[in-house]
Design a protein around this motif. Structure first.
Motif, PDB file in Angstrom:
ATOM      1  N   ASN A 184       0.848  -1.185   0.000  1.00  0.00           N
ATOM      2  CA  ASN A 184       0.000   0.000   0.000  1.00  0.00           C
ATOM      3  C   ASN A 184       0.884   1.234   0.000  1.00  0.00           C
ATOM      4  OD1 ASN A 184      -1.265   2.287   1.735  1.00  0.00           O
ATOM      5  ND2 ASN A 184      -3.051   1.074   1.133  1.00  0.00           N
ATOM      6  N   GLY A 185       0.652   2.161  -0.934  1.00  0.00           N
ATOM      7  CA  GLY A 185       1.438   3.382  -0.973  1.00  0.00           C
ATOM      8  C   GLY A 185       1.468   3.999  -2.347  1.00  0.00           C
ATOM      9  N   GLY A 240      -2.302   6.227  -3.468  1.00  0.00           N
ATOM     10  CA  GLY A 240      -1.516   5.821  -2.311  1.00  0.00           C
ATOM     11  C   GLY A 240      -2.316   5.174  -1.204  1.00  0.00           C
ATOM     12  N   ASN A 286       6.550   5.219  -2.574  1.00  0.00           N
ATOM     13  CA  ASN A 286       6.850   4.403  -1.407  1.00  0.00           C
ATOM     14  C   ASN A 286       5.710   3.439  -1.116  1.00  0.00           C
ATOM     15  OD1 ASN A 286       4.842   5.899   0.171  1.00  0.00           O
ATOM     16  ND2 ASN A 286       6.338   7.562   0.183  1.00  0.00           N
ATOM     17  N   PHE A 287       5.961   2.524  -0.196  1.00  0.00           N
ATOM     18  CA  PHE A 287       4.928   1.567   0.177  1.00  0.00           C
ATOM     19  C   PHE A 287       5.256   0.962   1.536  1.00  0.00           C
ATOM     20  CE2 PHE A 287       8.124  -1.228  -1.590  1.00  0.00           C
ATOM     21  CZ  PHE A 287       8.039  -2.382  -0.820  1.00  0.00           C
ATOM     22  N   VAL A 288       4.245   0.324   2.121  1.00  0.00           N
ATOM     23  CA  VAL A 288       4.416  -0.504   3.309  1.00  0.00           C
ATOM     24  C   VAL A 288       3.675  -1.816   3.073  1.00  0.00           C
ATOM     25  CG1 VAL A 288       4.692   1.398   4.942  1.00  0.00           C
ATOM     26  CG2 VAL A 288       2.385   0.517   4.436  1.00  0.00           C
ATOM     27  N   ARG A 338       0.916  -4.367   4.600  1.00  0.00           N
ATOM     28  CA  ARG A 338      -0.179  -4.326   5.574  1.00  0.00           C
ATOM     29  C   ARG A 338      -0.858  -5.694   5.621  1.00  0.00           C
ATOM     30  NH1 ARG A 338      -4.200   0.428   5.996  1.00  0.00           N
ATOM     31  NH2 ARG A 338      -5.238  -0.605   4.242  1.00  0.00           N
ATOM     32  N   ASN A 385      -4.371  -1.158   9.551  1.00  0.00           N
ATOM     33  CA  ASN A 385      -3.110  -0.709  10.136  1.00  0.00           C
ATOM     34  C   ASN A 385      -2.773  -1.376  11.468  1.00  0.00           C
ATOM     35  OD1 ASN A 385      -2.428   1.086   8.050  1.00  0.00           O
ATOM     36  ND2 ASN A 385      -3.756   2.675   8.898  1.00  0.00           N
ATOM     37  N   GLY A 435       7.349  -1.733   7.673  1.00  0.00           N
ATOM     38  CA  GLY A 435       8.149  -0.869   6.810  1.00  0.00           C
ATOM     39  C   GLY A 435       9.615  -1.198   7.016  1.00  0.00           C
ATOM     40  N   LYS A 459       8.243   4.201   5.546  1.00  0.00           N
ATOM     41  CA  LYS A 459       7.806   3.700   4.248  1.00  0.00           C
ATOM     42  C   LYS A 459       9.022   3.325   3.401  1.00  0.00           C
ATOM     43  CE  LYS A 459       3.480   6.297   4.250  1.00  0.00           C
ATOM     44  NZ  LYS A 459       2.666   7.340   3.581  1.00  0.00           N
ATOM     45  N   GLU A 472      11.041   3.009   0.063  1.00  0.00           N
ATOM     46  CA  GLU A 472      11.089   3.846  -1.136  1.00  0.00           C
ATOM     47  C   GLU A 472      11.424   3.034  -2.381  1.00  0.00           C
ATOM     48  OE1 GLU A 472      10.391   7.095  -1.344  1.00  0.00           O
ATOM     49  OE2 GLU A 472      10.018   7.268   0.821  1.00  0.00           O
TER      50      GLU A 472
END
Length: 372
Positions: A280-281, A288, A313-315, A317, A322, A327, A343, A345
């Motif tokens: 997600n991002g 995003g 960017n992203f994380v 999940r 959340n 990250g 996050k 990159e």
């Protein structure tokens, strides 16, 4: 955006070329070396330095490097190169650059520096640096070259040399004081091979991802050693607590992966079912805020996706919320995820394979590899 997913059996997918590592890690290799840099983008013409009969040669001590954690302190690779033309007034400043073979150094990382015409890398040092290029655990053909910095004058380069490199994901071995084993009916009550939850900091907080493969999984918690002992075998005693003389633990959500937490401070335990892991991002979708699922491989607790990602960017999940977010913080090693970390990159748009492995408690890892 089009995504395809693929799983590679018992480990990360063998992935193609042209990788851009999305995280920064500074490593001092020797007292004479300088801080290694993040991948740098260059004008393509600048990535193809002019060579001539006078271009210095770069020689490697081997053409195939099998990096092993057991040999961490041993020299894995020695490089030496012939002298560059000089006016005699320059302070020697040699930088070693690495790129995936075939990339023509459009994506490269600086892996070390030297003030003389040679450099040695230990297994640990070379593994730490070269893992910026590709997903850990597989062999890749890598090109190396030496850049000679000359102050205000244009830099000079050696000819590139190629070698095959196999990296490893560093694993921390935890003794029994850090461990709860989780034997159950889903693995025939075998304590010695049972999955584990770990307290890396020995602070009483244990966690791990357990694959409860039986729809009606029952289990116990065994502390200290791999044997059934009255004072080290814990039961469910009600009110979400564990202790002695209770009943079997069970999970009510059916078969699947669960994040298992237990605290010896409060004697509370919990299991959260992982229905999905997603990315997600802004690197994933323009807004995003949209989750794109990874595909799960239950044989090694690994999630993976291959697709087109944007600069952004992203994380990671779990379950598209959340509660569980992973990250990466700059203080952590390459490929080590952090709960609620910064996050991750992606600095150049392209096709990437992204993997998340939660197989070994206390040794989680992720990988990002740019594909051709």
């Amino acid at each position: 955006m089009q995504y395809t997913n693929k799983i590679s059996g018992a480990s990360f997918t063998t992935i193609c070329k042209n990788v851009l590592a999305p995280f920064a890690l500074s490593v001092v290799l020797f007292s004479c070396q300088k801080e290694a840099s993040m991948p740098q983008e260059q004008n393509i013409s600048a990535c193809r330095p002019t060579v001539s009969s006078e271009t210095p040669q770069l020689q490697a001590s081997t053409r195939s490097v099998q990096l092993l954690q057991a040999n961490a302190d041993r020299v894995a690779l020695s490089l030496n190169w012939s002298a560059f033309p000089t006016n005699g007034e320059e302070t020697p400043d040699y930088r070693i650059e690495a790129a995936i073979e075939g990339s023509e150094f459009t994506d490269w990382v600086e892996i070390g520096s030297s003030g003389k015409l040679s450099i040695d890398f230990t297994n640990e040092e070379f593994n730490r640096q070269i893992r910026k290029l590709f997903v850990t655990g597989f062999s890749e053909d890598v090109m190396l070259r030496v850049k000679y910095n000359r102050g205000k004058s244009a830099a000079l380069y050696t000819f590139a040399t190629s070698l095959q490199v196999t990296t490893y994901q560093p694993v921390i071995d935890y003794d029994d004081s850090h461990v709860f084993r989780i034997p159950g009916n889903f693995e025939n009550w075998k304590i010695d091979s049972a999955q584990k939850i770990i307290s890396p900091k020995l602070d009483g907080q244990y966690e791990g991802y357990i694959n409860f493969s039986d729809a009606h999984s029952q289990f116990l918690m065994v502390k200290t050693d791999a044997s059934w002992r009255t004072l080290t075998t814990y039961y469910y005693i009600g009110a979400d607590k564990f202790g002695f003389g209770g009943n079997m633990f069970c999970v009510s959500g059916g078969a699947g992966i669960y994040k298992f937490n237990a605290s010896t401070d409060t004697h509370l335990w919990s299991c959260t079912k992982i229905n999905s892991f997603s990315v997600n991002g802004t690197a994933v979708t323009a807004d995003g805020n949209t989750d794109v699922d990874l595909v799960f491989n239950p044989s090694n607790n690994t999630w993976e996706i291959t697709g087109s990602f944007s600069k952004g960017n992203f994380v990671f999940r779990a379950n598209k919320n959340n509660t569980i977010v992973l990250g990466h913080n700059t203080g952590s090693g390459p490929g080590v995820p952090d709960y609620n970390g910064a996050k991750i990159e992606i600095t150049k748009a392209g096709n990437y394979t992204i993997s998340l492995s939660l197989q070994k408690a206390g040794n989680y890892s992720y990988g990002i590899q740019r594909n051709v």
